[in-house]
Scaffold this motif. Structure first.
Motif, PDB file in Angstrom:
ATOM      1  N   LYS A   1      16.521  11.327 -69.653  1.00  0.00           N
ATOM      2  CA  LYS A   1      16.824   9.993 -69.029  1.00  0.00           C
ATOM      3  C   LYS A   1      17.621  10.082 -67.681  1.00  0.00           C
ATOM      4  CE  LYS A   1      18.462   8.283 -73.046  1.00  0.00           C
ATOM      5  NZ  LYS A   1      19.446   7.604 -74.027  1.00  0.00           N
ATOM      6  N   ARG A   2      18.344  11.225 -67.660  1.00  0.00           N
ATOM      7  CA  ARG A   2      18.966  11.387 -66.249  1.00  0.00           C
ATOM      8  C   ARG A   2      17.864  12.036 -65.123  1.00  0.00           C
ATOM      9  NH1 ARG A   2      23.705   8.666 -65.695  1.00  0.00           N
ATOM     10  NH2 ARG A   2      24.798   8.446 -67.510  1.00  0.00           N
ATOM     11  N   GLY A   3      16.929  12.392 -65.402  1.00  0.00           N
ATOM     12  CA  GLY A   3      15.980  12.900 -64.578  1.00  0.00           C
ATOM     13  C   GLY A   3      15.558  14.459 -64.601  1.00  0.00           C
ATOM     14  N   ALA A   4      15.801  15.071 -65.800  1.00  0.00           N
ATOM     15  CA  ALA A   4      15.829  16.247 -65.787  1.00  0.00           C
ATOM     16  C   ALA A   4      14.421  16.811 -66.005  1.00  0.00           C
ATOM     17  CB  ALA A   4      16.785  17.081 -66.923  1.00  0.00           C
ATOM     18  N   ASP A   5      13.756  16.633 -65.041  1.00  0.00           N
ATOM     19  CA  ASP A   5      12.150  16.843 -65.236  1.00  0.00           C
ATOM     20  C   ASP A   5      11.782  18.337 -65.206  1.00  0.00           C
ATOM     21  OD1 ASP A   5      11.404  14.131 -64.923  1.00  0.00           O
ATOM     22  OD2 ASP A   5      11.215  14.387 -62.597  1.00  0.00           O
ATOM     23  N   ASP A   6      12.630  19.197 -64.977  1.00  0.00           N
ATOM     24  CA  ASP A   6      12.582  20.593 -65.237  1.00  0.00           C
ATOM     25  C   ASP A   6      12.475  20.923 -66.413  1.00  0.00           C
ATOM     26  OD1 ASP A   6      15.298  19.883 -64.614  1.00  0.00           O
ATOM     27  OD2 ASP A   6      15.778  21.784 -65.382  1.00  0.00           O
ATOM     28  N   LEU A   7      13.082  20.046 -67.475  1.00  0.00           N
ATOM     29  CA  LEU A   7      12.872  20.718 -68.748  1.00  0.00           C
ATOM     30  C   LEU A   7      11.501  20.451 -69.242  1.00  0.00           C
ATOM     31  CD1 LEU A   7      16.074  18.764 -70.321  1.00  0.00           C
ATOM     32  CD2 LEU A   7      15.816  21.321 -70.027  1.00  0.00           C
TER      33      LEU A   7
ATOM     34  N   ALA B   1       8.685  21.740 -68.665  1.00  0.00           N
ATOM     35  CA  ALA B   1       8.214  23.063 -68.938  1.00  0.00           C
ATOM     36  C   ALA B   1       8.655  23.671 -70.014  1.00  0.00           C
ATOM     37  CB  ALA B   1       8.295  24.191 -67.437  1.00  0.00           C
ATOM     38  N   GLU B   2       9.992  23.661 -70.282  1.00  0.00           N
ATOM     39  CA  GLU B   2      10.510  24.347 -71.469  1.00  0.00           C
ATOM     40  C   GLU B   2      10.142  23.657 -72.582  1.00  0.00           C
ATOM     41  OE1 GLU B   2      12.630  26.997 -71.283  1.00  0.00           O
ATOM     42  OE2 GLU B   2      12.646  26.875 -69.218  1.00  0.00           O
TER      43      GLU B   2
ATOM     44  N   ARG C   1       6.909  23.759 -77.581  1.00  0.00           N
ATOM     45  CA  ARG C   1       5.926  23.241 -78.387  1.00  0.00           C
ATOM     46  C   ARG C   1       4.881  24.227 -78.971  1.00  0.00           C
ATOM     47  NH1 ARG C   1       5.578  18.013 -79.761  1.00  0.00           N
ATOM     48  NH2 ARG C   1       6.688  16.483 -78.462  1.00  0.00           N
ATOM     49  N   GLU C   2       4.583  24.974 -77.844  1.00  0.00           N
ATOM     50  CA  GLU C   2       3.653  26.015 -78.038  1.00  0.00           C
ATOM     51  C   GLU C   2       3.929  26.964 -79.200  1.00  0.00           C
ATOM     52  OE1 GLU C   2       2.923  27.365 -74.115  1.00  0.00           O
ATOM     53  OE2 GLU C   2       1.368  25.752 -73.676  1.00  0.00           O
TER      54      GLU C   2
END
Length: 272
Positions: free
Chosen positions: A233-239, A241-242, A247-248
């Motif tokens: 919600k705070r904008g951590a779009d870098d998460l 990829a993690e 999930r994989e």
């Protein structure tokens, strides 16, 4: 200051009630058996505080005459009420908005008070004083929590922990100090209960429950953690990829099949 903390803690759970409800474990039947045994009678009134979407409230439907789910988050409580409506609105169960330190209930009116996955978000001493006021003599309070991650295998569990730790760190980095939530240590729950002087007896009980999971559900349990949701919600779009990598890893571990997954629980309780 404390009121600001309470507000932030409530806001932490906004916006993902459905995800939480669809994937988190339902409170196991052992909770009802254990607390009824310590009460030494069938409870008339059970108050489930910080009940979220009602996963810990509905389990009392056949075991108590009155169940009150108390939840300050409108988002979580709306999901609980929708589920209540879907099962034909049982009269003995209701959900109300409220905070743990100011339950709008009479003195000595409850037999059992529970906090499932929630006591660590409450200021403990003001909460315990309120619980002691509402409990009748001989009444039981229990805070019980899952151990995260659910037991599956070490590689997936390590990935779960790393994603959770990274999410908490990003949430803290991106949230202004005055808007950060505060979590009290679960490991100190028993000390808080026994040290309050409000309960004649206290102890910890450890138990477990097996549930069937798909890979999607197991992964979503990690995604339903408040730290990760706050970071997103705070904008951590870098998460993202993690999250994809996690999930994989989970999908590989499940191999397209359902798996029995063990959920461990720790209950810290006090008898008034």
């Amino acid at each position: 200051m404390l009121e600001n903390v309470r507000t932030n803690n409530v806001q932490r759970f906004a916006g993902f009630g459905a995800l939480y409800d669809q994937n988190r474990p339902t409170a196991p039947a052992e909770v009802v058996k254990l607390l009824t045994a310590y009460l030494s009678s069938q409870p008339h009134t059970v108050v489930d505080v910080g009940c979220g979407t009602g996963l810990s409230s509905f389990i009392w439907l056949n075991a108590a005459q009155r169940i009150i789910g108390v939840e300050p988050s409108d988002d979580m409580r709306t999901v609980a009420i929708s589920k209540w409506e879907a099962v034909h609105k049982p009269e003995q169960l209701r959900f109300v908005k409220g905070l743990s330190h100011e339950l709008e209930l009479p003195d000595a009116s409850a037999d059992i008070i529970t906090c499932s996955q929630s006591f660590h978000w409450m200021e403990p001493q003001s909460t315990l004083r309120e619980f002691a006021r509402v409990l009748r003599p001989g009444g039981v309070f229990a805070a019980y929590d899952c151990d995260w991650p659910p037991a599956l295998n070490w590689q997936v569990e390590e990935a779960f922990r790393k994603l959770n730790a990274l999410s908490d760190a990003r949430a803290a980095e991106l949230s202004p100090q005055e808007e950060q939530a505060r979590k009290w240590s679960k490991e100190e729950h028993l000390q808080q209960i026994s040290g309050s002087g409000l309960f004649r007896y206290s102890r910890e009980i450890v138990f477990h429950n097996w549930e069937v999971c798909t890979a999607e559900r197991y992964a979503n349990i990690a995604l339903s953690q408040g730290g990760l949701q706050t970071a997103l919600k705070r904008g951590a779009d870098d998460l993202q990829a993690e999250i994809t990598a996690f999930r994989e890893a989970v999908a590989e571990a499940f191999g397209g099949e359902e798996r029995d997954v063990l959920f461990g629980y720790r209950m810290r309780m006090g008898v008034k």
